[in-house]
Design a protein around this motif. Sequence first.
Motif, PDB file in Angstrom:
ATOM      1  N   GLY A   9      38.966 -28.728 -84.657  1.00  0.00           N
ATOM      2  CA  GLY A   9      40.155 -29.562 -85.112  1.00  0.00           C
ATOM      3  C   GLY A   9      41.353 -29.036 -84.922  1.00  0.00           C
ATOM      4  N   PRO A  10      42.489 -29.737 -84.805  1.00  0.00           N
ATOM      5  CA  PRO A  10      44.030 -28.812 -84.633  1.00  0.00           C
ATOM      6  C   PRO A  10      44.374 -27.895 -85.732  1.00  0.00           C
ATOM      7  N   ARG A  11      43.675 -27.799 -86.879  1.00  0.00           N
ATOM      8  CA  ARG A  11      44.210 -26.906 -87.706  1.00  0.00           C
ATOM      9  C   ARG A  11      43.434 -25.552 -87.402  1.00  0.00           C
ATOM     10  N   ASP A  12      42.335 -25.535 -86.635  1.00  0.00           N
ATOM     11  CA  ASP A  12      41.846 -24.271 -85.988  1.00  0.00           C
ATOM     12  C   ASP A  12      42.652 -23.891 -84.980  1.00  0.00           C
ATOM     13  N   LEU A  13      43.197 -24.834 -84.434  1.00  0.00           N
ATOM     14  CA  LEU A  13      44.044 -24.502 -82.945  1.00  0.00           C
ATOM     15  C   LEU A  13      45.377 -23.899 -83.325  1.00  0.00           C
ATOM     16  N   LYS A  14      45.904 -24.367 -84.635  1.00  0.00           N
ATOM     17  CA  LYS A  14      47.233 -23.803 -85.248  1.00  0.00           C
ATOM     18  C   LYS A  14      47.001 -22.309 -85.594  1.00  0.00           C
ATOM     19  N   ALA A  15      45.852 -21.831 -85.913  1.00  0.00           N
ATOM     20  CA  ALA A  15      45.528 -20.608 -86.632  1.00  0.00           C
ATOM     21  C   ALA A  15      45.371 -19.809 -85.647  1.00  0.00           C
ATOM     22  N   LEU A  16      45.259 -19.919 -84.356  1.00  0.00           N
ATOM     23  CA  LEU A  16      45.332 -18.905 -83.273  1.00  0.00           C
ATOM     24  C   LEU A  16      46.543 -18.344 -83.019  1.00  0.00           C
ATOM     25  N   ILE A  59      52.306 -28.095 -82.492  1.00  0.00           N
ATOM     26  CA  ILE A  59      53.575 -28.691 -82.859  1.00  0.00           C
ATOM     27  C   ILE A  59      53.495 -29.646 -83.747  1.00  0.00           C
ATOM     28  N   PHE A  60      52.543 -30.777 -83.604  1.00  0.00           N
ATOM     29  CA  PHE A  60      52.410 -31.946 -84.233  1.00  0.00           C
ATOM     30  C   PHE A  60      51.119 -31.891 -84.948  1.00  0.00           C
ATOM     31  N   ASP A  61      51.273 -32.823 -86.049  1.00  0.00           N
ATOM     32  CA  ASP A  61      50.163 -32.875 -87.013  1.00  0.00           C
ATOM     33  C   ASP A  61      49.531 -34.321 -86.898  1.00  0.00           C
ATOM     34  N   SER A  62      48.347 -34.194 -85.840  1.00  0.00           N
ATOM     35  CA  SER A  62      47.716 -35.288 -85.714  1.00  0.00           C
ATOM     36  C   SER A  62      46.536 -35.488 -86.818  1.00  0.00           C
ATOM     37  N   PRO A  63      46.317 -36.604 -87.278  1.00  0.00           N
ATOM     38  CA  PRO A  63      46.516 -37.896 -86.812  1.00  0.00           C
ATOM     39  C   PRO A  63      47.865 -38.707 -87.759  1.00  0.00           C
ATOM     40  N   SER A  64      48.487 -37.616 -88.506  1.00  0.00           N
ATOM     41  CA  SER A  64      49.350 -38.330 -89.262  1.00  0.00           C
ATOM     42  C   SER A  64      50.759 -38.472 -88.292  1.00  0.00           C
ATOM     43  N   ASP A  65      50.814 -37.433 -87.476  1.00  0.00           N
ATOM     44  CA  ASP A  65      51.690 -37.644 -86.072  1.00  0.00           C
ATOM     45  C   ASP A  65      50.832 -38.329 -85.206  1.00  0.00           C
ATOM     46  N   LEU A  80      38.397 -32.396 -76.719  1.00  0.00           N
ATOM     47  CA  LEU A  80      37.806 -31.064 -77.209  1.00  0.00           C
ATOM     48  C   LEU A  80      38.635 -30.381 -78.406  1.00  0.00           C
ATOM     49  N   LEU A  81      39.924 -30.593 -78.462  1.00  0.00           N
ATOM     50  CA  LEU A  81      40.605 -29.891 -79.303  1.00  0.00           C
ATOM     51  C   LEU A  81      40.608 -30.563 -80.746  1.00  0.00           C
ATOM     52  N   THR A  82      40.099 -31.829 -80.794  1.00  0.00           N
ATOM     53  CA  THR A  82      39.976 -32.539 -81.872  1.00  0.00           C
ATOM     54  C   THR A  82      38.305 -32.883 -82.408  1.00  0.00           C
ATOM     55  N   GLY A  83      37.625 -31.682 -81.853  1.00  0.00           N
ATOM     56  CA  GLY A  83      36.236 -31.717 -82.300  1.00  0.00           C
ATOM     57  C   GLY A  83      35.056 -32.296 -81.512  1.00  0.00           C
ATOM     58  N   ARG A  84      35.480 -32.827 -80.281  1.00  0.00           N
ATOM     59  CA  ARG A  84      34.423 -33.472 -79.494  1.00  0.00           C
ATOM     60  C   ARG A  84      34.012 -32.571 -78.402  1.00  0.00           C
ATOM     61  N   PRO A 100      40.310 -42.637 -74.831  1.00  0.00           N
ATOM     62  CA  PRO A 100      40.472 -42.447 -76.050  1.00  0.00           C
ATOM     63  C   PRO A 100      39.535 -43.616 -76.595  1.00  0.00           C
ATOM     64  N   SER A 101      39.124 -43.120 -77.822  1.00  0.00           N
ATOM     65  CA  SER A 101      37.896 -44.073 -78.571  1.00  0.00           C
ATOM     66  C   SER A 101      38.261 -44.029 -80.028  1.00  0.00           C
ATOM     67  N   ARG A 102      38.653 -45.214 -80.818  1.00  0.00           N
ATOM     68  CA  ARG A 102      38.903 -45.269 -82.174  1.00  0.00           C
ATOM     69  C   ARG A 102      37.515 -45.116 -82.879  1.00  0.00           C
ATOM     70  N   GLU A 103      36.362 -45.211 -82.333  1.00  0.00           N
ATOM     71  CA  GLU A 103      35.103 -45.303 -82.959  1.00  0.00           C
ATOM     72  C   GLU A 103      34.751 -43.808 -82.941  1.00  0.00           C
ATOM     73  N   GLU A 104      35.356 -42.897 -82.007  1.00  0.00           N
ATOM     74  CA  GLU A 104      34.992 -41.344 -81.826  1.00  0.00           C
ATOM     75  C   GLU A 104      35.846 -40.492 -82.857  1.00  0.00           C
ATOM     76  N   SER A 105      37.057 -40.752 -83.164  1.00  0.00           N
ATOM     77  CA  SER A 105      37.842 -39.973 -83.907  1.00  0.00           C
ATOM     78  C   SER A 105      39.087 -40.517 -84.439  1.00  0.00           C
ATOM     79  N   GLU A 106      39.377 -40.284 -85.529  1.00  0.00           N
ATOM     80  CA  GLU A 106      40.664 -40.827 -86.231  1.00  0.00           C
ATOM     81  C   GLU A 106      42.157 -40.024 -85.398  1.00  0.00           C
ATOM     82  N   HIS A 107      41.767 -39.020 -84.563  1.00  0.00           N
ATOM     83  CA  HIS A 107      42.823 -38.708 -83.591  1.00  0.00           C
ATOM     84  C   HIS A 107      43.270 -39.503 -82.544  1.00  0.00           C
TER      85      HIS A 107
END
Length: 605
Positions: A9-16, A59-65, A80-84, A100-107
């Motif tokens: 997820g994005p949190r892992d990406l930000k940690a790089l 830079i942004f905080d999906s899915p809040s952003d 890929l960057l949101t766990g799929r 994009p598919s709402r059924e797949e991800s909150e992102h």
Amino acid sequence: MSLLENIRGPRDLKALAAEDLDELAEEIRHFLVHAVARTGGHLGPNLGVVELTIALHRIFDSPSDRILWDTGHQSYVHKLLTGRQDFSKLRSKGGLSGYPSREESEHDVIENSHASTVLGWADGLAKANQVLGHWNRHVVAVIGDGALTGGMAWEALNNIAAAKDRQLIIVVNDNERSYAPTIGGLADHLATLRTTDGYERFLARGKDAVQRLPLVGKPLYESLHGAKKGFKDAFAPQGMFEDLGLKYVGPIDGHDVAAVESALRRAKRFHGPVLVHCITQKGRGYKPALEDEADHFHTVGVMNSLTGEPLTPASGTSWTSVFGDEMVRIGAERPDVVALTAAMLHPVGLTGFAEKYPDRVWDVGIAEQHAAVSAAGLATGGLHPVFAVYATFLNRAFDQDMSILQVVPGLRIAAPRDAARLRAQLREAVDVSDAPTVVRFPKATVGEDIPAVDRVGGMDVLARTGEPDVLLVAVGTMAGTALEAAELLRARGTGCTVVDPRWVKPVDPGLPRLAAGYRMVAVVEDNSRTGGVGWSVAQALRDADVDLPVEAMGIPEQFLPHAKRGEVLADLGLTPAEIAGRISAVLARRKGGGAAAPAREENHA
């Protein structure tokens, strides 16, 4: 494990660390080439947004952003960057959607498969944030330069620019292409921006560079850099966007993660609508795609990942190629016939026509509404225009086209069942000079020609078996399925006549007269049942006082999961066995005294 495998997820990406991002981008491109080669999918667009997508999620905080994609086919890296990361069934039944598919991800915030719509979504979401007091949330809309040619995009821009305090960032992914090179005045303007890089080079020099400016240059920098519009106005013609009321940042190298991150941070600080202009390269990092001028790698089938060559050659002639060949022949015979396309010259089959008659074809960009109205102007001016367009692109929010077009007075719709009928009905369409016409066919392989055994009015009779029990109306490419269903009914002792109306709007006046000699009418179509051909046939029977039930079999009023055409039809029960079974059930009810109401549609899929 690779860097990509560790990202859930994005949190892992930000940690790089920043120094790891180039390696991650390389891993993503390697993954995309090999994964899409196995399944087919949109390759070129996604290879071009790797660094851009990395920067967005850091830079942004999906899915809040809310990060929105236009069109959705450039969202593979986002997935890929949101766990799929299981792409084994990409675009296949039970696998990841190609959009994009709402059924797949909150992102995934919106589900979109066509261009120019995202800015309207972004405008609404930003207004909602403002009304609900979500001042710390951003809406980020990624839109391509090709999609900016669409009228819906400019309608949205006009509204977005009116609000000075909404957290809305527009990222223009400028790769000079949609399905083909972007054309028109906007394309020329963006090209000027791309070649005017003095501003970004100047700022990159830093304070030491300012000291080395000529005496006249230093005060110019100091006065303009702090001005409302900024120093770039003296060098770059981005005024079109700022005149609308949008802050402009760019142009930025969209393949430099650090540069994109810096630009996005600046955009966040404006606290209002901002446009960030990123220059990217479609097909980046994959040599076959970069060397391809015809954009064959925009969407690919199963292929050799090393060479880009298809692994499964075309299994037959496509409907599109039949249309394209016949257009070239018609063009030679009819100098008044011209063609229009909405950024889809090659996919809709107009390549040959454009090569033979370059002055008689226009690519209007991703602007289907404009194309339709411009075609009306061409017709009024004395020409005969043919607008070639995917049904879903014409309708934006509709899955099929025959239902919505039923409401247009005077319009005629042809649904050819095979290649021979496509050629014939295309010619019939261009012979019509007093009304608009539509020729509808699928994007698939053409089956063998289905000959008629008789003709009734303008309708082809394809088969007659046994007693006159059922009049089975087969719409377009459902003719083969209907014939198989008729054989199954014959084996059960039920007589059936299969007719192809050829032109489904208006209903042939001979159809009600023919139907009066049968016990029931069944209509089979690969179109929405609501307002479809079955609906219009039932209405025609009512108008003619023909007292018969009409079994309308088509697509129910629901959004369908993605799958191959045959799988979708099978899931809907549009198979010979299911069709024969439903017809038998209606006849059994009538025989048992439970007759259906006269000339009405049965509520079956």
